[in-house]
Design a protein around this motif. Structure first.
Motif, PDB file in Angstrom:
ATOM      1  N   TRP A  17       0.833  -1.210   0.000  1.00  5.87           N
ATOM      2  CA  TRP A  17       0.000   0.000   0.000  1.00  5.87           C
ATOM      3  C   TRP A  17       0.861   1.251   0.000  1.00  5.87           C
ATOM      4  CZ3 TRP A  17      -0.642   3.558   4.158  1.00  5.87           C
ATOM      5  CH2 TRP A  17      -1.746   4.411   4.075  1.00  5.87           C
ATOM      6  N   LYS A  18       1.934   1.244   0.785  1.00  5.67           N
ATOM      7  CA  LYS A  18       2.817   2.410   0.878  1.00  5.67           C
ATOM      8  C   LYS A  18       3.749   2.512  -0.331  1.00  5.67           C
ATOM      9  CE  LYS A  18       4.346   6.038   3.057  1.00  5.67           C
ATOM     10  NZ  LYS A  18       3.502   7.244   3.166  1.00  5.67           N
ATOM     11  N   GLN A  21       2.260   3.967  -3.508  1.00  6.90           N
ATOM     12  CA  GLN A  21       2.049   5.415  -3.514  1.00  6.90           C
ATOM     13  C   GLN A  21       3.280   6.189  -3.982  1.00  6.90           C
ATOM     14  OE1 GLN A  21       0.669   6.654   0.402  1.00  6.90           O
ATOM     15  NE2 GLN A  21      -0.545   4.795   0.595  1.00  6.90           N
ATOM     16  N   SER A  22       4.420   5.508  -4.083  1.00 10.63           N
ATOM     17  CA  SER A  22       5.671   6.190  -4.408  1.00 10.63           C
ATOM     18  C   SER A  22       5.745   6.550  -5.890  1.00 10.63           C
ATOM     19  CB  SER A  22       6.868   5.301  -4.053  1.00 10.63           C
ATOM     20  OG  SER A  22       8.070   5.898  -4.530  1.00 10.63           O
ATOM     21  N   MET A 296       3.110   2.351   8.603  1.00 12.94           N
ATOM     22  CA  MET A 296       2.844   2.769   7.226  1.00 12.94           C
ATOM     23  C   MET A 296       1.747   3.824   7.172  1.00 12.94           C
ATOM     24  SD  MET A 296       5.122   1.266   5.475  1.00 12.94           S
ATOM     25  CE  MET A 296       6.171   1.312   6.940  1.00 12.94           C
ATOM     26  N   LYS A 300       4.911   9.750   6.630  1.00 14.91           N
ATOM     27  CA  LYS A 300       4.613  10.812   5.662  1.00 14.91           C
ATOM     28  C   LYS A 300       5.575  10.735   4.476  1.00 14.91           C
ATOM     29  CE  LYS A 300       3.607  14.855   7.458  1.00 14.91           C
ATOM     30  NZ  LYS A 300       3.739  16.229   8.020  1.00 14.91           N
ATOM     31  N   ASP A 302       8.093   9.306   1.487  1.00 18.04           N
ATOM     32  CA  ASP A 302       8.110   8.225   0.505  1.00 18.04           C
ATOM     33  C   ASP A 302       9.015   7.121   1.063  1.00 18.04           C
ATOM     34  OD1 ASP A 302       8.452   6.562  -1.680  1.00 18.04           O
ATOM     35  OD2 ASP A 302       8.990   8.155  -3.080  1.00 18.04           O
ATOM     36  N   ILE A 303       8.509   5.908   1.134  1.00 17.00           N
ATOM     37  CA  ILE A 303       9.274   4.824   1.751  1.00 17.00           C
ATOM     38  C   ILE A 303      10.366   4.273   0.836  1.00 17.00           C
ATOM     39  CG2 ILE A 303       7.740   2.943   1.000  1.00 17.00           C
ATOM     40  CD1 ILE A 303       8.237   1.635   3.751  1.00 17.00           C
TER      41      ILE A 303
END
Length: 421
Positions: A17-18, A21-22, A296, A300, A302-303
């Motif tokens: 999920w995280k 988003q990147s 996650m 905030k 970007d991982i």
């Protein structure tokens, strides 16, 4: 970047999920994945322990980074095989992953490097273990040396119960994982989970949370892999983090490097905190599950740059990760019978609806029936997670979402985050 994520649980769903988003992620491939991850990337039905199959998939998709979720893949040497194929991997090599794969290894390592932890001894013989128990006072802590999916720990209230646990473990309760056991002193206090990203040289703090290990309300019932989490946790103060960094994480990084096993990936320090002082309960060589889920939600930044830097070096060049101020809560919806004999196959209705922007449901142990229905396929089945302006608000949102899910085959704790509230 083309990114391959390994795993099928709630932790991996949260990571997917995280990662999805990147803006750096062009293509996300997941192996084996679960029904909840199917709309985030391409799922391939390759087991997390199928090292040749996963290396082949990484080559096929021209992976720029492989992110390993579960500990069993690391213990099987997946990171080693990817290194041999010159594919960047977020996760430690097999020898470094011993920090989780063998509790005896970690206890001996802590002794060599003066890392604060409980006194202990290691046994493979029932008679010797039984005699050693007589030198301790209850409660007794008995642990399987190897990987037991979060279930290989017993806290016995009296000598007779402790002997029974020793006999069961050394008798094969957890298979090869309990062919050796660790008996250690009981540490009083409050537990906390602190995470650090590591690139072999540098370790940077990457969030903290508090877990609920017992199956039932009031911290009663058997130990589990975790029935819920919340972050941030009041027990984790700036001073506690400073001590953890200097007395636990730094000597671990230096010791692993000095012994020829530099540690890369995420290092999860399970701590027991008493009078503001932390002692190491255990290390995990991957994100906690369900701690990863609340981290996650709160992360905030970007991982992806952090995962890549941990895999390839250069963490010291990145800014400190940024976090949302809003607290997050995760409540585990488990199958009845968990952790001993969870009932699988029951139908779950309502879990895939839109619960609003503050609630996210991560799948942990689900499958699709032939009719397309969502079904329970594990012990911990769903992770109902929420963020709120306050911890109470986050918890209320999570439990409100649970009330809209129709699953008679499941159960959950109603008191997640009670210590903080």
């Amino acid at each position: 970047m083309n990114i391959l994520l390994i795993g099928s649980g709630g932790r991996e769903h949260a990571l997917a999920w995280k990662i999805a988003q990147s803006p750096l992620c062009d293509k996300l491939v997941i192996a084996p994945g679960n029904p909840g991850m199917a709309n985030l990337g391409q799922c391939h039905n390759i087991k997390a322990t199928d090292v040749p199959g996963l290396v082949g998939l990484a080559r096929e998709i021209k992976a720029d980074l492989v992110v390993v979720g579960p500990e069993n893949a690391l213990a099987e040497g997946l990171a080693d095989a990817l290194a041999a194929a010159n594919i960047p991997c977020f996760g430690p090599l097999k020898k470094a992953a011993q920090l989780e794969a063998s509790k005896g290894f970690t206890k001996d390592f802590c002794k060599r490097h003066n890392i604060p932890t409980a006194a202990y001894e290691t046994f493979d013989n029932v008679e010797e273990a039984r005699e050693f128990l007589k030198t301790y006072s209850p409660p007794y802590v008995i642990k399987a040396d190897g990987l037991a999916a979060g279930k290989g720990v017993a806290i016995s209230p009296d000598y007779q119960d402790a002997v029974a646990e020793v006999e069961a473990m050394l008798g094969g309760r957890y298979g090869p994982a309990s062919s050796n056991i660790v008996i250690e002193e009981f540490m009083a206090g409050e537990e906390a989970s602190v995470f650090a990203l590591c690139d072999g040289e540098t370790a940077i703090l990457f969030g903290w949370a508090q877990d609920h290990k017992r199956a039932f309300d009031g911290d009663t019932g058997p130990n589990t892999g975790g029935m819920g989490t919340y972050s941030p946790a009041p027990i984790v103060t700036p001073e506690l983090l400073r001590i953890t960094e200097t007395e636990i994480l730094a000597p671990t990084m230096a010791g692993m490097k000095a012994e020829g096993n530099p540690y890369k990936g995420v290092l999860y320090a399970g701590l027991m905190v008493e009078n503001g002082r932390p002692r190491l309960v255990e290390y995990n060589a991957r994100f906690g599950d369900p701690e990863c889920q609340v981290l996650m939600l709160r992360l905030k930044s970007d991982i992806v740059p952090y995962l890549l830097a941990a895999a390839t070096g250069g963490l010291k060049n990145l800014p400190a990760p940024q976090w949302h101020d809003d607290p997050a809560v995760c409540v585990i919806y488990a199958a009845k019978g968990y952790p001993d004999s969870p009932l699988t196959g029951s139908v779950i209705r309502g879990a895939e609806q839109d619960f609003g922007p503050d609630v996210t449901v991560f799948h942990a142990g689900t499958s699709r029936g032939e009719d397309g229905s969502l079904r329970a396929a594990g012990g911990r089945v769903l992770n109902i997670c929420a963020r709120g302006k306050t911890l109470q608000e986050a918890r209320d949102k999570a439990y409100e979402a649970i009330s809209d899910i129709d699953w008679p085959g499941g159960f959950y704790r109603t008191d997640i985050a009670w210590r903080a509230l």
